[in-house]
Enzyme design. Structure first.
Site, PDB file in Angstrom:
ATOM      1  N   LYS A 192      96.347 -63.677 -32.172  1.00 43.66           N
ATOM      2  CA  LYS A 192      97.064 -64.716 -32.936  1.00 43.66           C
ATOM      3  C   LYS A 192      96.767 -64.584 -34.431  1.00 43.66           C
ATOM      4  O   LYS A 192      97.681 -64.545 -35.253  1.00 43.66           O
ATOM      5  CB  LYS A 192      96.656 -66.127 -32.461  1.00 43.66           C
ATOM      6  CG  LYS A 192      96.922 -66.389 -30.987  1.00 43.66           C
ATOM      7  CD  LYS A 192      96.496 -67.788 -30.564  1.00 43.66           C
ATOM      8  CE  LYS A 192      94.996 -68.068 -30.665  1.00 43.66           C
ATOM      9  NZ  LYS A 192      94.154 -67.305 -29.718  1.00 43.66           N
ATOM     10  N   ARG A 229      81.581 -63.484 -35.474  1.00 44.79           N
ATOM     11  CA  ARG A 229      81.668 -64.939 -35.297  1.00 44.79           C
ATOM     12  C   ARG A 229      80.581 -65.460 -34.372  1.00 44.79           C
ATOM     13  O   ARG A 229      80.268 -64.830 -33.364  1.00 44.79           O
ATOM     14  CB  ARG A 229      83.044 -65.315 -34.738  1.00 44.79           C
ATOM     15  CG  ARG A 229      84.071 -65.553 -35.808  1.00 44.79           C
ATOM     16  CD  ARG A 229      85.472 -65.679 -35.293  1.00 44.79           C
ATOM     17  NE  ARG A 229      85.624 -66.610 -34.182  1.00 44.79           N
ATOM     18  CZ  ARG A 229      86.794 -66.991 -33.685  1.00 44.79           C
ATOM     19  NH1 ARG A 229      87.914 -66.511 -34.215  1.00 44.79           N
ATOM     20  NH2 ARG A 229      86.854 -67.816 -32.672  1.00 44.79           N
ATOM     21  N   ARG A 282      85.539 -70.664 -23.766  1.00 47.11           N
ATOM     22  CA  ARG A 282      86.808 -70.769 -24.497  1.00 47.11           C
ATOM     23  C   ARG A 282      87.977 -70.322 -23.631  1.00 47.11           C
ATOM     24  O   ARG A 282      89.043 -70.943 -23.637  1.00 47.11           O
ATOM     25  CB  ARG A 282      86.733 -69.926 -25.779  1.00 47.11           C
ATOM     26  CG  ARG A 282      85.876 -70.584 -26.867  1.00 47.11           C
ATOM     27  CD  ARG A 282      85.276 -69.570 -27.840  1.00 47.11           C
ATOM     28  NE  ARG A 282      86.258 -68.727 -28.474  1.00 47.11           N
ATOM     29  CZ  ARG A 282      86.002 -67.508 -28.951  1.00 47.11           C
ATOM     30  NH1 ARG A 282      84.789 -66.981 -28.850  1.00 47.11           N
ATOM     31  NH2 ARG A 282      86.954 -66.812 -29.510  1.00 47.11           N
ATOM     32  N   ARG A 294      84.776 -57.595 -32.397  1.00 48.61           N
ATOM     33  CA  ARG A 294      85.575 -58.209 -33.450  1.00 48.61           C
ATOM     34  C   ARG A 294      84.713 -58.464 -34.686  1.00 48.61           C
ATOM     35  O   ARG A 294      83.554 -58.849 -34.603  1.00 48.61           O
ATOM     36  CB  ARG A 294      86.155 -59.547 -32.987  1.00 48.61           C
ATOM     37  CG  ARG A 294      86.729 -60.311 -34.184  1.00 48.61           C
ATOM     38  CD  ARG A 294      87.647 -61.430 -33.838  1.00 48.61           C
ATOM     39  NE  ARG A 294      87.041 -62.422 -32.989  1.00 48.61           N
ATOM     40  CZ  ARG A 294      87.726 -63.436 -32.481  1.00 48.61           C
ATOM     41  NH1 ARG A 294      89.019 -63.537 -32.736  1.00 48.61           N
ATOM     42  NH2 ARG A 294      87.142 -64.308 -31.724  1.00 48.61           N
ATOM     43  N   ARG A 318      95.928 -77.501 -28.330  1.00 48.97           N
ATOM     44  CA  ARG A 318      95.197 -76.856 -27.236  1.00 48.97           C
ATOM     45  C   ARG A 318      95.081 -77.724 -25.999  1.00 48.97           C
ATOM     46  O   ARG A 318      94.471 -77.305 -25.014  1.00 48.97           O
ATOM     47  CB  ARG A 318      93.779 -76.528 -27.676  1.00 48.97           C
ATOM     48  CG  ARG A 318      93.766 -75.462 -28.722  1.00 48.97           C
ATOM     49  CD  ARG A 318      92.393 -74.908 -28.900  1.00 48.97           C
ATOM     50  NE  ARG A 318      92.414 -74.166 -30.122  1.00 48.97           N
ATOM     51  CZ  ARG A 318      91.820 -72.996 -30.289  1.00 48.97           C
ATOM     52  NH1 ARG A 318      91.111 -72.464 -29.334  1.00 48.97           N
ATOM     53  NH2 ARG A 318      91.909 -72.371 -31.421  1.00 48.97           N
TER      54      ARG A 318
END
Ligand code: AP5
Ligand code: MG
Ligand code: ZN
Length: 225
Positions: free
Chosen positions: A14, A164, A175, A131, A92
């Site tokens: 996203k 992160r 998540r 990431r 969400r």
């Protein structure tokens, strides 16, 4: 203003795609996760409270999230060239979907499209391990799939890249559970109004960008920059 929502699981791309696509359509990229990461960098009680929730992979309270999102929209939508927002990471759950519907109606704006980025669960795990995020502009990179030109440095702004704090195996699992239990079912609500567009996100980054641009060219009545 005509808004677009990106829906997809953690690691679907996203943020990666929004950074490419939003400027081309005059949309401001509003990512609730990015807004919380900025907020957490402050030295306040609120920042500390958000950090505890965020690091676990849980959802920040709905009202606070909506306030952070719409405050940011109001601050950034002044420019003449802005045609709407590309909202990444909101809503969400059902309560947030109601807040979005009500706010968009009250502001006399429209939700023009919901882009659903589809990626299988095993691919998501590979993407989230490795990431890297820019501390300055929030852009996503990947050690293997999308490395920066210079190690540790953002191509776009020269900012420092970091991992992160919620990309731990425990928080990622949490998540993803929340996504499949609370977020993905929201698609049924929008499918009834015909605004959902499913895009295959399990392809090269540029191919996914092209698919999303095709969708948005068809639904947004605005000239491309
Ligand atoms: P947020 O920051 O939104 O995180 P998320 O939902 O977990 O989504 P991600 O950012 O992990 O996924 P992405 O799809 O953006 O993936 P990316 O493009 O980086 O939210 C974080 C937290 O904030 C939440 O857990 C919650 O605490 C709070 N929060 C946020 N919104 C909230 C809300 N509405 N209500 C309450 N709380 C909220 O890509 C992932 C990786 O894959 C990257 O390394 C990238 O380089 C790579 N990649 C991307 N595309 C490809 C491709 N096509 N091929 C190969 N690699 C690719
Ligand atoms: Mg993101
Ligand atoms: Zn950057």
């Amino acid at each position: 203003m005509q808004h677009v929502v990106f829906i997809g699981p953690q690691g679907a791309g996203k943020g990666t795609q929004a950074a490419e696509v939003a400027p081309k359509f005059g949309l401001v990229h509003l990512a609730t996760g990015d807004l919380f990461r900025s907020l957490m960098a402050e030295d306040t009680t609120l920042a500390q409270e958000v950090r505890t929730i965020y690091d676990r992979g849980d959802l920040v309270p709905d009202e606070l999230t909506a306030r952070v999102l719409f405050d940011s929209l109001d601050r950034r939508s002044d420019a003449e060239s802005v045609t709407g927002a590309l909202i990444d990471g909101f809503p969400r759950n059902a309560a947030q979907a109601r807040i979005l519907d009500d706010s968009v109606a009250a502001r006399d704006e429209t939700l023009a499209a919901v882009v659903h980025i589809v990626v299988p669960r095993d691919v998501l795990m590979q993407r989230l391990t490795g990431r890297l995020i820019c501390r300055n502009c929030g852009r996503s990179y990947h050690e293997t799939f999308n490395p920066p030109v210079i190690e540790g440095v953002c191509d776009a702004c020269g900012g420092e890249l970091y991992t992160r704090s919620d990309d731990t195996p425990e928080a990622v699992a949490r998540r993803l559970d929340i996504y499949f239990e609370q977020t993905e079912p929201l698609l049924d609500h929008w499918r009834a109004s015909g605004i959902v567009h499913d895009v295959d996100g399990d392809a090269g980054i540029e191919d996914v960008t092209a698919s999303i641009e095709d969708v948005l060219s068809g639904v947004l009545d605005t000239d491309r920059n």
